[in-house]
Each structure stands twice: as structure tokens, then as C-alpha cells.
Design a protein around this motif. Structure first.
Motif, short mmCIF file in Angstrom:
data_model
loop_
_atom_site.label_atom_id
_atom_site.label_comp_id
_atom_site.label_asym_id
_atom_site.label_seq_id
_atom_site.Cartn_x
_atom_site.Cartn_y
_atom_site.Cartn_z
N LYS A 1 42.65 5.71 -38.02
CA LYS A 1 41.22 5.72 -38.35
C LYS A 1 40.50 4.48 -37.83
O LYS A 1 39.37 4.56 -37.37
N LEU A 2 41.14 3.32 -37.93
CA LEU A 2 40.48 2.07 -37.59
C LEU A 2 41.53 1.03 -37.23
O LEU A 2 42.58 0.96 -37.86
N ILE A 3 41.22 0.24 -36.21
CA ILE A 3 42.01 -0.94 -35.87
C ILE A 3 41.03 -2.09 -35.83
O ILE A 3 39.99 -2.01 -35.19
N SER A 4 41.36 -3.17 -36.55
CA SER A 4 40.43 -4.27 -36.71
C SER A 4 41.19 -5.59 -36.73
O SER A 4 42.40 -5.62 -36.93
N GLN A 5 40.47 -6.68 -36.55
CA GLN A 5 41.06 -8.01 -36.75
C GLN A 5 40.36 -8.78 -37.86
O GLN A 5 40.89 -9.77 -38.33
N SER B 1 41.03 6.23 -27.56
CA SER B 1 40.29 5.00 -27.29
C SER B 1 39.60 4.55 -28.57
O SER B 1 39.14 5.37 -29.37
N ILE B 2 39.56 3.24 -28.77
CA ILE B 2 38.92 2.66 -29.95
C ILE B 2 38.13 1.43 -29.52
O ILE B 2 38.38 0.85 -28.47
N GLN B 3 37.18 1.05 -30.36
CA GLN B 3 36.43 -0.17 -30.13
C GLN B 3 36.68 -1.10 -31.31
O GLN B 3 36.47 -0.73 -32.47
N LEU B 4 37.14 -2.32 -31.01
CA LEU B 4 37.39 -3.29 -32.07
C LEU B 4 36.08 -3.89 -32.56
O LEU B 4 35.03 -3.72 -31.93
N ASP B 5 36.14 -4.61 -33.68
CA ASP B 5 34.94 -5.18 -34.25
C ASP B 5 34.32 -6.26 -33.38
O ASP B 5 33.15 -6.58 -33.53
N ASP B 6 35.07 -6.82 -32.41
CA ASP B 6 34.49 -7.79 -31.50
C ASP B 6 33.83 -7.12 -30.28
O ASP B 6 33.33 -7.79 -29.39
N GLY B 7 33.85 -5.79 -30.23
CA GLY B 7 33.21 -5.04 -29.16
C GLY B 7 34.16 -4.64 -28.04
O GLY B 7 33.78 -3.85 -27.18
N SER B 8 35.38 -5.17 -28.01
CA SER B 8 36.31 -4.83 -26.93
C SER B 8 36.90 -3.43 -27.16
O SER B 8 37.04 -2.98 -28.29
N PHE B 9 37.25 -2.78 -26.06
CA PHE B 9 37.84 -1.45 -26.13
C PHE B 9 39.33 -1.53 -25.91
O PHE B 9 39.83 -2.34 -25.14
N LYS B 10 40.06 -0.67 -26.60
CA LYS B 10 41.51 -0.57 -26.49
C LYS B 10 41.90 0.90 -26.46
O LYS B 10 41.14 1.77 -26.86
#
Length: 175
Positions: free
Chosen positions: A81-85, A34-43
Motif C-alpha cells: 500500500k505504501l513505502i515511506s521513510q 511503481s510508487i512515489q516516496l514522500d520525498d517525491g522520488s519514484f521507485k
């Protein structure tokens, strides 16, 4: 009077039970991260080793994005490590930071009783289309920090072949 009191208690009980129960929704395989994107949403992220692809799912288990990870020859995925937009580019493309590793045996390795192999790490930053934004050899750790109105990426690089060497921290300014 007794009937009104009983009805009130019964209604409060039903309202409380209806809104406070924990309800089972679904399960996901333990291979998901599980990860949290920079907009706060979880994926949720799952890696397909054969296809060298990560599948990114929404919290409701619907597929959101598919990203192929270009791994160097003989390398295995270490960790996403990181997933971002928006961390590396301001466009809508997803960016992925991941590390991979390669196990090598030295050419002069002759004693079969000694279990020695060298681990080579690579830290990669790519877009969802596979475009490489950055590749750092001998690194598998990074950190994004915010300081004085700026965003920096710190990449921790292994220098030399033993743990006694002084490692380096590479500092990158992010948009």
C-alpha cells in the motif's frame, strides 16, 4: 543570403530533432509496481513470493532496498500500500504498509457444489528490518490524510462476515 537561410533552417531542424525525440531507455517486468516516496522520488517494487521479500529499485533499475515481509501463517500478499521513510518514524529506515489475505473454508462446509470460502485480511506496518509497528486484522485498506497541520492514518476495518455490516474506520495520529 540563401546559404545563410538554409544553414539557419538546417541548424534549427537539427536542434529541434535532437532535443524533442522520445528515446527508449529500458523495460521492466509487468510484475513491478511503481510508487512515489514522500520525498517525491519514484521507485519500482517487485515481490518475490518464495522469499516473501520485496525488492525496491531506483528509476534506473538499480536495487535500492530489500525488505522481508513477515506474512502470518497461510497468508498471501494482497498489496503493498505504501513505502515511506518519514510517515511513521523520523529515522532513515524504510517503512512498508501492506495487506495480506488468507482463504479459509468453514468447518461446517459440507456441500461440494457450493463454492464458499472466507477471506481474512490483515493490514501491516513494518520497518525495513521487519519490526512490526502496527497490525490490524480484518483490514486491507488505508489512507494517509493531512488536516489542520496534523497527519492521520485512516484504516478501514471490515466488521462481520458479510458486506451488509457497518464497517469501522480506525483513526491513528502520525508523528
Amino acid at each position: 543570403m540563401k546559404i545563410n537561410t538554409l544553414l539557419t533552417i538546417l541548424l534549427l531542424f537539427i536542434a529541434t530533432v535532437g532535443y524533442t525525440q522520445i528515446k527508449y531507455e529500458a523495460k521492466i517486468d509487468s510484475k513491478y509496481k511503481s510508487i512515489q516516496l514522500d520525498d517525491g522520488s519514484f521507485k519500482y517494487v517487485k515481490y518475490d513470493k518464495k522469499k516473501q521479500t520485496i525488492f525496491i529499485y531506483n528509476i534506473d533499475n538499480t536495487l535500492w532496498k530489500t525488505v522481508m515481509l513477515p506474512l502470518p501463517k497461510n497468508h498471501l500478499l494482497d498489496e503493498v500500500k505504501l513505502i515511506s521513510q518519514t510517515t511513521f518514524n523520523k529515522d532513515e529506515k524504510v517503512e512498508v504498509v501492506y495487506s495480506c489475505l488468507e482463504f479459509t473454508v468453514p468447518d461446517n462446509f459440507e456441500d461440494p457444489n457450493v463454492d464458499y470460502s472466507k477471506v481474512n485480511f490483515t493490514l501491516n506496518v513494518i520497518t525495513e528490518t521487519g519490526e512490526s509497528l502496527l497490525k490490524v486484522d480484518n483490514s486491507n485498506m488505508m489512507e494517509i490524510i493531512h488536516t489542520k497541520g496534523q497527519t492521520k492514518m485512516l484504516i478501514y476495518k471490515h466488521v462481520g462476515e458479510s458486506f451488509n455490516n457497518n464497517d469501522e474506520t480506525l483513526i491513528y495520529n502520525l508523528p
